[in-house]
Each structure stands twice: as C-alpha cells, then as structure tokens.
Design an enzyme around this catalytic site. Structure first.
Site, PDB file in Angstrom:
ATOM      1  N   PHE A   1     -60.008  13.915  85.674  1.00 54.66           N
ATOM      2  CA  PHE A   1     -59.214  14.473  84.591  1.00 54.66           C
ATOM      3  C   PHE A   1     -59.952  15.702  84.091  1.00 54.66           C
ATOM      4  CE2 PHE A   1     -57.223  15.080  80.516  1.00 54.66           C
ATOM      5  CZ  PHE A   1     -55.889  14.919  80.865  1.00 54.66           C
TER       6      PHE A   1
ATOM      7  N   ASP B   1     -50.145  17.981  89.742  1.00 59.16           N
ATOM      8  CA  ASP B   1     -50.744  16.661  89.960  1.00 59.16           C
ATOM      9  C   ASP B   1     -49.741  15.782  90.704  1.00 59.16           C
ATOM     10  OD1 ASP B   1     -52.181  14.316  89.834  1.00 59.16           O
ATOM     11  OD2 ASP B   1     -52.200  14.161  87.665  1.00 59.16           O
TER      12      ASP B   1
ATOM     13  N   GLU C   1     -47.950  27.456  86.536  1.00 61.01           N
ATOM     14  CA  GLU C   1     -48.344  26.119  86.081  1.00 61.01           C
ATOM     15  C   GLU C   1     -49.864  26.014  86.042  1.00 61.01           C
ATOM     16  OE1 GLU C   1     -47.937  23.675  84.427  1.00 61.01           O
ATOM     17  OE2 GLU C   1     -46.976  22.013  85.452  1.00 61.01           O
ATOM     18  N   ASP C   2     -50.374  25.189  85.148  1.00 67.19           N
ATOM     19  CA  ASP C   2     -51.821  25.004  85.080  1.00 67.19           C
ATOM     20  C   ASP C   2     -52.318  24.086  86.196  1.00 67.19           C
ATOM     21  OD1 ASP C   2     -50.614  22.717  84.002  1.00 67.19           O
ATOM     22  OD2 ASP C   2     -51.760  22.713  82.149  1.00 67.19           O
TER      23      ASP C   2
ATOM     24  N   ARG D   1     -58.475  23.094  75.051  1.00 66.62           N
ATOM     25  CA  ARG D   1     -57.769  24.209  75.695  1.00 66.62           C
ATOM     26  C   ARG D   1     -58.572  25.507  75.596  1.00 66.62           C
ATOM     27  NH1 ARG D   1     -52.466  22.404  76.715  1.00 66.62           N
ATOM     28  NH2 ARG D   1     -51.508  21.140  75.093  1.00 66.62           N
TER      29      ARG D   1
HETATM   30  P1  IMP Z   1     -47.569  16.199  87.025  1.00 64.89           P
HETATM   31  O1  IMP Z   1     -46.168  16.123  86.541  1.00 64.89           O
HETATM   32  O2  IMP Z   1     -48.184  14.856  87.270  1.00 64.89           O
HETATM   33  O3  IMP Z   1     -47.732  17.141  88.223  1.00 64.89           O
HETATM   34  O4  IMP Z   1     -48.462  16.749  85.830  1.00 64.89           O
HETATM   35  C1  IMP Z   1     -48.406  18.045  85.436  1.00 64.89           C
HETATM   36  C2  IMP Z   1     -48.876  18.222  84.019  1.00 64.89           C
HETATM   37  O5  IMP Z   1     -49.721  17.165  83.593  1.00 64.89           O
HETATM   38  C3  IMP Z   1     -49.700  19.465  83.922  1.00 64.89           C
HETATM   39  O6  IMP Z   1     -48.898  20.547  83.561  1.00 64.89           O
HETATM   40  C4  IMP Z   1     -50.722  19.119  82.880  1.00 64.89           C
HETATM   41  O7  IMP Z   1     -50.259  19.480  81.605  1.00 64.89           O
HETATM   42  C5  IMP Z   1     -50.863  17.630  82.947  1.00 64.89           C
HETATM   43  N1  IMP Z   1     -52.063  17.232  83.731  1.00 64.89           N
HETATM   44  C6  IMP Z   1     -52.131  16.690  84.952  1.00 64.89           C
HETATM   45  N2  IMP Z   1     -53.386  16.469  85.346  1.00 64.89           N
HETATM   46  C7  IMP Z   1     -54.169  16.892  84.325  1.00 64.89           C
HETATM   47  C8  IMP Z   1     -55.603  16.954  84.114  1.00 64.89           C
HETATM   48  O8  IMP Z   1     -56.442  16.586  84.960  1.00 64.89           O
HETATM   49  N3  IMP Z   1     -56.000  17.476  82.923  1.00 64.89           N
HETATM   50  C9  IMP Z   1     -55.139  17.916  81.967  1.00 64.89           C
HETATM   51  N4  IMP Z   1     -53.798  17.888  82.126  1.00 64.89           N
HETATM   52  C10 IMP Z   1     -53.327  17.379  83.301  1.00 64.89           C
HETATM   53 MG    MG Z   2     -51.133  18.641  78.948  1.00 63.78          MG
END
Ligand code: IMP
Ligand code: MG
Length: 178
Positions: free
Chosen positions: A151, A102, A98-99, A164
């Site tokens: 962000f 959050d 995963e990138d 990206r």
């Molecule tokens: P989560 O479900 O809130 O954990 O979010 C995960 C996904 O949201 C990641 O795979 C990202 O694609 C996107 N995401 C969350 N935070 C950021 C950020 O700071 N920048 C860009 N994408 C984010």
């Molecule tokens: Mg995204």
C-alpha cells in the site's frame, strides 16, 4: 509523516524524470491534436499538474471524481461518480490520468463512461501500475512505474486522505493501515 513510511519506492527525482519522459512521449504522439487530460480526483491531481507542465503541445484539462475505496486500504468494488466532467468530450482526444491502477475497477468504470460519450480517441496514462489482483480488463497505454504489491502513499496518493503532500512515493508501514 516520514516515520509512517516503511520504504521510499520512488524518489522525487525519479518521479520528475519519469513524468518528463511521459510528457515528451505524449507531446510527440499527440502533435497537432490538442488532447484533454482527464484528471481523476483527488489522487491524480499532483501527477496531472506535473504531467501537463511537461507536455509542450496545446492541451486542456478536466476533472472527474470517483470513489471506490472509502477510507479503507482495500477496494470495495463499488465505483460512484462524485463529480462529473465540466466539458463535452465528443470528438476530443482524451487521456485519462490516474495515480495507480490496482484492481482496475475504477478505471474500467470511468473508461466505459467516457467512451460512451464518443471521444475521437481514449487512452489511459497511469503513474503506477500494480501487476497483482486485476479484476477488471483494463490496460494502461502509458505507465510511469510498475508498483510492488504494497500500500503506497505520497505524490497525491493517500491513506484516509493523508500523505498526499509527500513529494516521494513510499510504502506505508503495515501497522498504520492494518
Ligand atoms: P482500483 O479500482 O483497485 O484499480 O483502485 C484504484 C484507486 O484506488 C486509485 O485511484 C487509488 O485512489 C486507490 N488505490 C489503489 N491502490 C492504492 C495504494 O496502494 N495506495 C493508495 N491508493 C490506492
Ligand atoms: Mg485514494
């Protein structure tokens, strides 16, 4: 693009070093096992490509696409699978790549789905982890960097599909996404 970045948080060099360390660790821990790296599209594509090349044991990769964000900078909380894996992971050693972790909503959903397919093991490797605002109980087994509560974009991470291709990770100026 550079003008939209408030601050570079992780340089190209810092990322390369850390990805090398993660690859070495995974190579050691999975020796003799042939893990499958599950890349979560699209944000993890660059990380996965680099991570794979720093793993020196046999491994395969597959891809899954989920969406929870749309084009906004805050999570909608809904996770939808847009593209499923091509391969059967039953009995495989799976590493979800995963990138950024959050809220954990996306990963919790994908982890639940993949664990229902009876892999031999299932771990999570995330490049970035934000320690704020966890909504779902999910922990990463491998973490590249702790990420400040901003962000961030670059090295695969997008805002509305852009940025990206930046080779580093930086915080986006508030006026761009607010
Ligand atoms: P989560 O479900 O809130 O954990 O979010 C995960 C996904 O949201 C990641 O795979 C990202 O694609 C996107 N995401 C969350 N935070 C950021 C950020 O700071 N920048 C860009 N994408 C984010
Ligand atoms: Mg995204």
């Amino acid at each position: 693009m550079r003008n939209d970045i408030e601050k570079v948080l992780f340089t190209e060099e810092a990322i390369a070093n850390r990805v090398g360390e993660l690859g070495a660790l995974i190579s050691e821990e999975y020796a003799g096992k042939e893990p499958v790296l599950v890349c979560i599209l699209k944000g993890s594509v660059i990380f996965t490509a680099d991570l794979m090349r720093s793993i020196n044991i046999p491994c395969t990769c597959d891809f899954i696409a989920a969406s929870s964000y749309g084009d906004s900078a805050t999570s909608s909380g809904n996770v939808r699978i847009r593209k499923d894996l091509d391969s059967d992971i039953e009995g495989r050693h799976v590493i979800i790549v995963e990138d950024i972790l959050d809220s954990g909503v996306t990963l919790a959903h994908i982890k639940g789905l993949l664990s229902s397919r009876k892999p031999a093991s299932l771990k999570i490797c995330t490049l970035l982890e934000k320690r704020t605002g966890k909504k779902a109980p999910v922990t990463a087994d491998y973490v590249g960097f702790e990420c400040p509560n901003a962000f961030v974009v670059g090295y695969g991470l997008d805002f509305a599909e852009k940025y990206r291709n930046l080779p580093y990770i930086g915080s986006l100026k508030r006026e761009i996404y607010a």
